[in-house]
Design a protein around this motif. Structure first.
Motif, PDB file in Angstrom:
ATOM      1  N   ASN A 106       0.562  -1.278   0.060  1.00  0.00           N
ATOM      2  CA  ASN A 106       0.067   0.147  -0.005  1.00  0.00           C
ATOM      3  C   ASN A 106       0.908   1.433   0.031  1.00  0.00           C
ATOM      4  OD1 ASN A 106      -1.576   2.187   0.782  1.00  0.00           O
ATOM      5  ND2 ASN A 106      -2.967   0.829   2.093  1.00  0.00           N
ATOM      6  N   THR A 136       0.490   4.414   0.269  1.00  0.00           N
ATOM      7  CA  THR A 136       0.154   5.412   1.423  1.00  0.00           C
ATOM      8  C   THR A 136       0.409   4.858   2.737  1.00  0.00           C
ATOM      9  OG1 THR A 136      -2.106   4.963   1.059  1.00  0.00           O
ATOM     10  CG2 THR A 136      -1.241   6.660  -0.136  1.00  0.00           C
ATOM     11  N   SER A 137       0.367   3.866   2.804  1.00  0.00           N
ATOM     12  CA  SER A 137       0.445   3.244   4.410  1.00  0.00           C
ATOM     13  C   SER A 137       1.879   3.504   4.812  1.00  0.00           C
ATOM     14  CB  SER A 137      -0.055   1.840   4.551  1.00  0.00           C
ATOM     15  OG  SER A 137       0.190   1.219   5.607  1.00  0.00           O
TER      16      SER A 137
HETATM   17  C1  LIG Z   1      -3.645   2.030   2.237  1.00  0.00           C
HETATM   18  O1  LIG Z   1      -3.389   2.660   3.518  1.00  0.00           O
HETATM   19  C2  LIG Z   1      -4.286   3.973   3.939  1.00  0.00           C
HETATM   20  C3  LIG Z   1      -3.634   4.472   5.142  1.00  0.00           C
HETATM   21  O2  LIG Z   1      -3.352   3.628   5.963  1.00  0.00           O
HETATM   22  C4  LIG Z   1      -5.667   3.027   3.984  1.00  0.00           C
HETATM   23  O3  LIG Z   1      -6.519   4.224   4.329  1.00  0.00           O
HETATM   24  C5  LIG Z   1      -5.988   2.484   2.633  1.00  0.00           C
HETATM   25  O4  LIG Z   1      -7.493   2.120   2.931  1.00  0.00           O
HETATM   26  C6  LIG Z   1      -5.166   1.684   2.266  1.00  0.00           C
HETATM   27  N1  LIG Z   1      -5.540   0.936   0.998  1.00  0.00           N
HETATM   28  C7  LIG Z   1      -5.632  -0.185   0.577  1.00  0.00           C
HETATM   29  C8  LIG Z   1      -6.146  -0.528  -0.757  1.00  0.00           C
HETATM   30  O5  LIG Z   1      -5.806  -0.964   1.433  1.00  0.00           O
END
Ligand SMILES: *[C@@H]1O[C@H](CO)[C@@H](O)[C@H](O)[C@H]1NC(C)=O
Ligand SMILES: *[C@@H]1O[C@H](CO)[C@@H](O)[C@H](O)[C@H]1NC(C)=O
Ligand SMILES: *[C@@H]1O[C@H](CO)[C@@H](O)[C@H](O)[C@H]1NC(C)=O
Length: 349
Positions: free
Chosen positions: A295, A297-298
């Motif tokens: 991910n 952005t995580s």
């Molecule tokens: C990716 O991480 C972000 C922040 O933690 C979260 O909001 C988002 O749902 C995640 N995306 C997926 C596809 O899991």
């Protein structure tokens, strides 16, 4: 004779499935077909006591097998976003080397396995599948809160006792002397506690048009997903321990004496985990994270930075087909359109 042999063979297949799951600790040096034929002959079984227990409780074996599958599925769900994703192996041991060391991951696998056997056997008791057990008849009469105990209360005591005699036996037969045996036994027990301490009361109301004049209740296990969540939390907060001698007995104490001692419900481990970054052909189960989805952005372990161990990632656009603009039609169906959209998928280099 032929029948006996057939039966025996089936037996050993079931046993093999069990051994796959229950004995991840042991580096087993045989394959399925050769193991079965050696069982049918007089060759020494891998763990005589466990074989004996199996034979004495043939009817619960199906429940145990379901328990084993439950443990694998739950482990893979809980670890889906981590570097080690609980991938199982074709060859033994089922979870790979990861579990043969005294790591946190091993602690989780033991706890979830012990819990899953207790859970599945208890379920089988409640559903009337087993001759030796049924609902918990110790739960009866009127509760202090004034409701009537009635219906089928899950006989968790039976499931737990079975799990103790079946799952723990290998460790016990080693005489509890090694620190690994102590660790495994502790974590097995912690896994079963995750069910025991979260038993709940479920009720049904009786009376005119849903008024709750009479309430009947029974004790029920939490859903297994909840059990998995609890054990995963214990994994996150697991305590690193070492073996110490107190009088004549050996116990596990926190390695860092500043930490508060672990409870019966906590997981303990002896060795720090490897980083799980790289594929290692010499270490079964060490698959590395190349090609894993991450991910972008995580900032957590599922994020590309940590998941890919700083190697970077690739981004692909893929088309996904989804149901959308769903409309309810009288009466009674739902009609949806198919929508296509492009999404970005990131995978570790
Ligand atoms: C990716 O991480 C972000 C922040 O933690 C979260 O909001 C988002 O749902 C995640 N995306 C997926 C596809 O899991
Ligand atoms: C398993 O064992 C049998 C009998 O010893 C042998 O014939 C077979 O090749 C082995 N299979 C593998 C995958 O090693
Ligand atoms: C776990 O990760 C490996 C790659 O490291 C992948 O091949 C496998 O499909 C994954 N397993 C699960 C259950 O997600």
């Amino acid at each position: 004779m032929t029948f006996a042999l057939q039966e025996n063979l089936q037996w050993n297949l079931i046993l093999m499935i069990l051994l796959l799951v229950m004995r991840p600790l042991h580096q087993v040096k045989f394959n399925l077909s050769s193991a079965c034929s050696s069982f049918v002959g007089d060759a020494a079984p891998v763990c005589p006591l466990q074989v004996q227990i199996c034979k004495r409780s043939v009817e619960v074996m199906d429940a145990v097998r379901r328990g084993a599958q439950l443990a694998i599925d739950e482990c893979q769900f809980q670890f889906r976003n981590r570097r080690w994703n609980c991938s199982t192996l074709e060859s033994m041991p089922v979870f790979g080397k990861v579990v043969t060391q005294g790591t946190r991951e091993a602690a989780f696998v033991y706890a979830i396995s012990a819990a899953s056997v207790a859970f599945a056997v208890t379920r089988a008791c409640s559903s009337g599948e087993l001759e030796k057990c049924g609902c918990d008849h110790n739960v009866h009469g009127v509760s202090p809160e004034g409701f009537q105990w009635s219906g089928c209360s899950d006989n968790i005591a039976y499931g737990v006792a079975f799990s103790q005699s079946f799952v723990d036996v290998r460790e016990r037969s080693k005489g509890q002397s090694s620190s690994r045996a102590l660790m495994n036994l502790h974590n097995n027990e912690a896994g079963r506690k995750a069910i025991l301490s979260h038993m709940r009361v479920e009720c049904k109301c009786h009376g005119v048009s849903g008024s709750c004049e009479v309430k009947t209740c029974w004790k029920a296990m939490p859903p297994f997903r909840k059990v998995g969540n609890i054990i995963k939390e214990k994994f996150d907060g697991a305590t690193e321990v070492e073996q110490r001698k107190v009088g004549t007995t050996k116990v596990l104490v926190p390695r860092n004496s500043q930490f508060k001692p672990h409870t019966d419900e906590d997981l303990v481990y002896l060795e720090p985990s490897p980083d799980f970054c790289d594929y290692d052909p010499r270490t079964p189960g060490m698959l590395g994270t190349v090609g894993r989805q991450c991910n972008r952005t995580s900032k957590a372990i599922d994020g590309c930075e940590l998941m890919c161990c700083g190697r970077g990632f690739q981004t692909q656009e893929v088309e996904v087909v989804d149901r959308c603009s769903c409309k309810f039609h009288w009466c009674c169906y739902v009609k949806c359109k198919q929508c296509r959209k492009m999404v970005e998928i990131h995978t570790c280099r």
